[in-house]
Motif scaffolding. Structure first.
Motif, mmCIF file in Angstrom:
data_model
loop_
_atom_site.group_PDB
_atom_site.id
_atom_site.type_symbol
_atom_site.label_atom_id
_atom_site.label_comp_id
_atom_site.label_asym_id
_atom_site.label_seq_id
_atom_site.Cartn_x
_atom_site.Cartn_y
_atom_site.Cartn_z
ATOM 1 N N THR A 24 0.852 -1.194 0.000
ATOM 2 C CA THR A 24 0.000 0.000 0.000
ATOM 3 C C THR A 24 0.886 1.241 0.000
ATOM 4 O O THR A 24 1.839 1.320 0.793
ATOM 5 C CB THR A 24 -0.925 0.039 1.230
ATOM 6 N N GLU A 25 0.587 2.173 -0.862
ATOM 7 C CA GLU A 25 1.285 3.457 -0.878
ATOM 8 C C GLU A 25 0.257 4.569 -0.740
ATOM 9 O O GLU A 25 -0.562 4.797 -1.639
ATOM 10 C CB GLU A 25 2.065 3.621 -2.181
ATOM 11 N N THR A 26 0.261 5.261 0.426
ATOM 12 C CA THR A 26 -0.670 6.372 0.667
ATOM 13 C C THR A 26 0.055 7.717 0.630
ATOM 14 O O THR A 26 -0.587 8.755 0.775
ATOM 15 C CB THR A 26 -1.356 6.210 2.029
ATOM 16 N N PHE A 27 1.388 7.702 0.475
ATOM 17 C CA PHE A 27 2.226 8.906 0.409
ATOM 18 C C PHE A 27 2.272 9.652 1.734
ATOM 19 O O PHE A 27 2.697 10.804 1.795
ATOM 20 C CB PHE A 27 1.772 9.836 -0.723
ATOM 21 N N LEU A 36 9.671 12.129 -3.471
ATOM 22 C CA LEU A 36 9.643 10.675 -3.594
ATOM 23 C C LEU A 36 11.054 10.123 -3.404
ATOM 24 O O LEU A 36 12.055 10.832 -3.618
ATOM 25 C CB LEU A 36 9.112 10.280 -4.973
ATOM 26 N N THR A 40 12.304 6.944 -8.144
ATOM 27 C CA THR A 40 10.860 6.722 -8.298
ATOM 28 C C THR A 40 10.315 7.506 -9.485
ATOM 29 O O THR A 40 9.364 7.057 -10.132
ATOM 30 C CB THR A 40 10.116 7.132 -7.008
ATOM 31 N N THR A 96 7.896 2.008 -9.146
ATOM 32 C CA THR A 96 8.273 1.487 -7.837
ATOM 33 C C THR A 96 8.299 -0.029 -7.932
ATOM 34 O O THR A 96 7.626 -0.629 -8.791
ATOM 35 C CB THR A 96 7.288 1.928 -6.734
ATOM 36 N N SER A 111 -5.158 1.900 -8.213
ATOM 37 C CA SER A 111 -4.744 3.228 -7.771
ATOM 38 C C SER A 111 -5.902 4.193 -8.001
ATOM 39 O O SER A 111 -6.686 4.032 -8.943
ATOM 40 C CB SER A 111 -3.509 3.706 -8.533
ATOM 41 N N ASP A 195 -3.205 8.563 -5.529
ATOM 42 C CA ASP A 195 -3.182 8.198 -4.113
ATOM 43 C C ASP A 195 -3.620 6.742 -3.980
ATOM 44 O O ASP A 195 -4.245 6.166 -4.884
ATOM 45 C CB ASP A 195 -4.121 9.105 -3.314
#
Length: 610
Positions: A24-27, A36, A40, A96, A111, A195
């Motif tokens: 999971t990437e939520t930043f 980043l 990336t 990524t 995404s 996001d």
């Protein structure tokens, strides 16, 4: 060499069972813009407004005339998102590496993305965003899947959209590279935010059925032990091959492998308690033991249902035979009740009701409980007794009686010892009344009571409105109507109100109702002037006779021929003329009269016929 998996050429989501997120990437969160990790992106990081070919990771998007929105991650405080202002040259802007995957396993990438430029931006002609997602193997030489969003134009209000890809890892492959590319160039528009990038395992939807095609079963305790054959049924939406490991659980939370049970079918041992079954499924046998690489089926539940308690009686009944109160019992909401005529076996009288009405038949009846879950029966039935008491039998009546008379009315019941209460206050079996109306009597045998109603209608006596002479007929008219009889002699009654060819004179007119004794009378003086007479000695109309004139106070009669000669005259006496003058019979002709009765003058003429 670049290899593209044909089945993964379009955007789409897992149509089977998705596992928990593996990546999971939520930043992240925070009010400070961050960059980043190195490698990336090829875009340039800025902490302020990103121009074409620039990006930032920020908790807001209040740049240019873009939508000013928070990030997509639910329940985030100051959550960040990746904001991209497309470069003037189309190409890659994000990559990524995703590790920890399983070989020969299907996954879903997804995404959330939004076009930051409102539809009115750039004068309504802003460049749409258009992104390609690509999944590559860890060597960056084999393209596993790709998909294009197509052109996404600006909207009136902010609108996050989710996009996804399904792909399958290769043998011995445990990591992949995710790439995102701009299909369009920068300029006025092509501004986006990303996001919540997620990777999940993806497997078939698998249900478990028994031999009766049930996906769960409720077994009554009396039917234990229970055994059945279960089969795992995949929908083949993702996997082309399937490998299985059956598991069981006593609580549906903690699961244990069933040793040696790796086939699609499983025969349970004899079961006596609640138990849960499921099966782990993977496309490759090596992945069955790795929870990140397999998926689980729907759960099959074998639920043991104890017998319900017998219904709780609401009491026996001793009631009157005309009382419709039913026998009744109480049970919980998940229990239904059936009624029988015996404590065991017997005839089913009524189903699925907590009440039963025996239609006036005294006896003992039995209520049996059945659980809605499993249709399990109570071990015993609840006996309820009902006794119906005799009720006085009465019949309502409509009676008639004659005016100025009385009538005796009766309760007329089948019980000789009954007691009575009339609405007049009297307490005997019969009462005598003189007035029409509604009478009621409550009849009781000491326990049960009924009410009889008697409607009493009066037959009215005739009311004479008028009696008149119509020539030599007498006509009687009444104000009211009824089955009336008429007479002028008090003996010979007729239903016709007209008496024909009646000689003049003083009469008594009698009128009565056919079914009543009272007679209404009135005196009537019948007087008429004949229009002709025939003095031929045949006994019919031989004289011109004014019958009844003698009953008036004063009278005068004068007869003239056509020349005015007086032929006969009388005063205050009966009048009868035989058609002669000084002993000689007069010829056929018209003759005139002047009649004065009590000061009233009548003139006219009549015919003498020979």
């Amino acid at each position: 060499m670049v290899t593209l998996m044909e089945v993964q050429a379009q955007l789409g989501f897992c149509t089977g069972n998705s596992g928990d997120p593996i990546f999971t990437e939520t930043f992240g969160t925070g009010t400070t813009n961050v960059a980043l990790p190195a490698g990336t992106t090829s875009y340039t990081f800025v902490t302020a407004t990103p121009g074409d070919g620039f990006y930032t990771v920020s908790s807001n998007s209040a740049y240019f005339d873009w939508f000013d929105i928070p990030d997509h991650t639910p329940n985030d405080t100051d959550g960040r998102m990746l904001i991209i202002n497309a470069d003037f040259v189309a190409g890659e802007f994000y990559r990524t590496t995703i590790n920890g995957l399983c070989e020969n396993t299907s996954y879903e990438f997804s995404s959330w993305m939004i076009n930051l430029l409102p539809s009115i931006g750039c004068g309504g002609s802003g460049i749409p965003i258009n992104v390609r997602f690509e999944i590559w193997d860890s060597t960056d030489t084999n393209l596993l899947a790709r998909g294009d969003t197509g052109s996404i134009n600006g909207t009136v209000s902010p609108e996050w959209r989710q996009y996804g890809l399904v792909f399958q890892t290769l043998p011995a492959q445990t990591s992949v590279i995710l790439k995102m590319l701009n299909n369009g160039s920068g300029g006025c528009g092509n501004d986006l935010a990303l996001d919540d990038i997620v990777f999940k395992s993806c497997g078939d939807t698998v249900i478990i059925e028994d031999v009766n095609k049930n996906t769960s079963v409720n077994i009554c305790e009396v039917d234990l032990p229970f055994s059945t054959e279960l089969v795992a049924v995949p929908d083949f939406s993702i996997f082309s091959t399937h490998f299985y490991q059956w598991q069981s659980s006593s609580d549906g939370i903690i699961w244990a492998d069933i040793a040696g049970e790796t086939n699609q079918n499983y025969i349970t041992p004899p079961l006596n308690t609640n138990i849960f079954y499921r099966v782990l499924v993977s496309e490759d046998p090596v992945n069955l033991t790795n929870p990140l690489c397999n998926s689980s089926s729907e759960i099959y539940i074998m639920n043991v249902v104890p017998p319900p308690d017998p219904p709780l009686s609401n009491g026996d009944l001793v009631i009157c035979a005309n009382d419709t109160t039913p026998l009744s019992v109480s049970v919980p909401s998940d229990i239904t009740v059936h009624w029988y005529d015996a404590p065991l076996g017997g005839n089913l009288l009524q189903s699925d009701s907590t009440t039963f009405y025996p239609n006036g038949i005294s006896g003992t009846y039995y209520a049996e409980a059945e659980s809605r879950l499993g249709e399990c029966l109570s071990n015993t039935r609840t006996a309820l007794q009902i006794v119906y008491l005799e009720v006085p039998q009465v019949t309502d009546e409509i009676l008639e009686f004659c005016e100025n008379t009385s009538i005796t009315i009766h309760a007329n019941t089948n019980i000789t010892t009954a007691t009575y209460v009339w609405n007049t206050g009297e307490t005997s079996e019969e009462i005598t009344v003189q007035e029409p109306g509604l009478y009621t009597v409550d009849v009781s045998n000491g326990t049960c009571e009924v009410t009889k109603t008697i409607e009493l209608r009066q037959i009215d006596n005739p009311i004479i409105e008028s009696v008149r002479s119509n020539g030599n007929d007498i006509v009687v008219t009444t104000i009211n109507t009824g089955d009336f009889l008429y007479a002028i002699d008090g003996i010979n009654y007729q239903s016709e109100n007209t008496f024909f060819n009646i000689e003049g004179g003083l009469y008594t007119v009698y009128v009565k109702e056919r079914n009543c004794a009272e007679v209404i009378t009135t005196a009537y003086l019948h007087f008429y002037i004949p229009k002709f007479f025939t003095p031929n000695n045949d006994g019919v109309n031989d004289t011109f006779k004014l019958a009844g004139i003698e009953y008036y106070g004063t009278s005068s009669v004068s007869i003239f021929n056509r020349y005015g000669k007086l032929l006969k005259n009388t005063v205050n006496s009966p009048f009868e003329w035989d058609g002669t003058y000084v002993g000689e019979g007069l010829p056929t002709d018209d003759y005139w009269y002047v009649i004065i009765i009590d000061g009233q003058t009548f003139t006219g003429h009549f015919t003498l016929k020979r």
